[in-house]
Design a protein around this motif. Sequence first.
Motif, short mmCIF file in Angstrom:
data_model
loop_
_atom_site.label_atom_id
_atom_site.label_comp_id
_atom_site.label_asym_id
_atom_site.label_seq_id
_atom_site.Cartn_x
_atom_site.Cartn_y
_atom_site.Cartn_z
N LEU A 70 8.05 -9.29 -29.85
CA LEU A 70 6.93 -10.16 -30.19
C LEU A 70 6.85 -11.34 -29.21
N THR A 71 8.00 -11.89 -28.85
CA THR A 71 8.05 -12.99 -27.88
C THR A 71 7.53 -12.52 -26.52
N ALA A 72 8.01 -11.39 -26.07
CA ALA A 72 7.57 -10.86 -24.77
C ALA A 72 6.07 -10.57 -24.79
N TRP A 73 5.60 -9.97 -25.87
CA TRP A 73 4.17 -9.68 -25.99
C TRP A 73 3.37 -10.96 -26.00
N GLY A 74 3.82 -11.97 -26.74
CA GLY A 74 3.11 -13.25 -26.81
C GLY A 74 3.02 -13.93 -25.46
N MET A 75 4.09 -13.87 -24.69
CA MET A 75 4.07 -14.47 -23.35
C MET A 75 3.11 -13.72 -22.44
N GLU A 76 3.14 -12.39 -22.51
CA GLU A 76 2.23 -11.58 -21.70
C GLU A 76 0.78 -11.79 -22.14
N HIS A 77 0.55 -11.88 -23.42
CA HIS A 77 -0.80 -12.10 -23.94
C HIS A 77 -1.34 -13.45 -23.48
#
Length: 121
Positions: A103-110
């Motif tokens: 979720l953290t990685a996705w949030g940063m990418e988003h």
Amino acid sequence: MECKPEFQTDRKKEMMAVHDAMDVLNGKWKIYIISSICHYNKRRFSDILNDVTGISNKMLSKELKELEINKLIERTVLDTHPITVQYELTKHGKTLKTIIDNLTAWGMEHRKEVTGKNQQE
């Protein structure tokens, strides 16, 4: 094209599992609280309160109790003066670490996708 009955049954089971997970993790604060504890392994109440911007003492206490009831965190009272209370993820709660990391990685990418900037910028 019509779905086979066994596919529909499997899909319903999957949707029920998502429903159950969201029911346990539902609310504005639970993911933030889990993330705080997950990142540091053990956290005191005041540490979590500082990590989770905007949460009140009363709401943090309520959310911690719900997470404890759902066996995601464990509360330990230490024999200190004044008394110190620590929270840590249970063995079951630690299974959320991969989800939190993703979720953290996705949030940063988003954020990068939407703003064109990295979070540090």
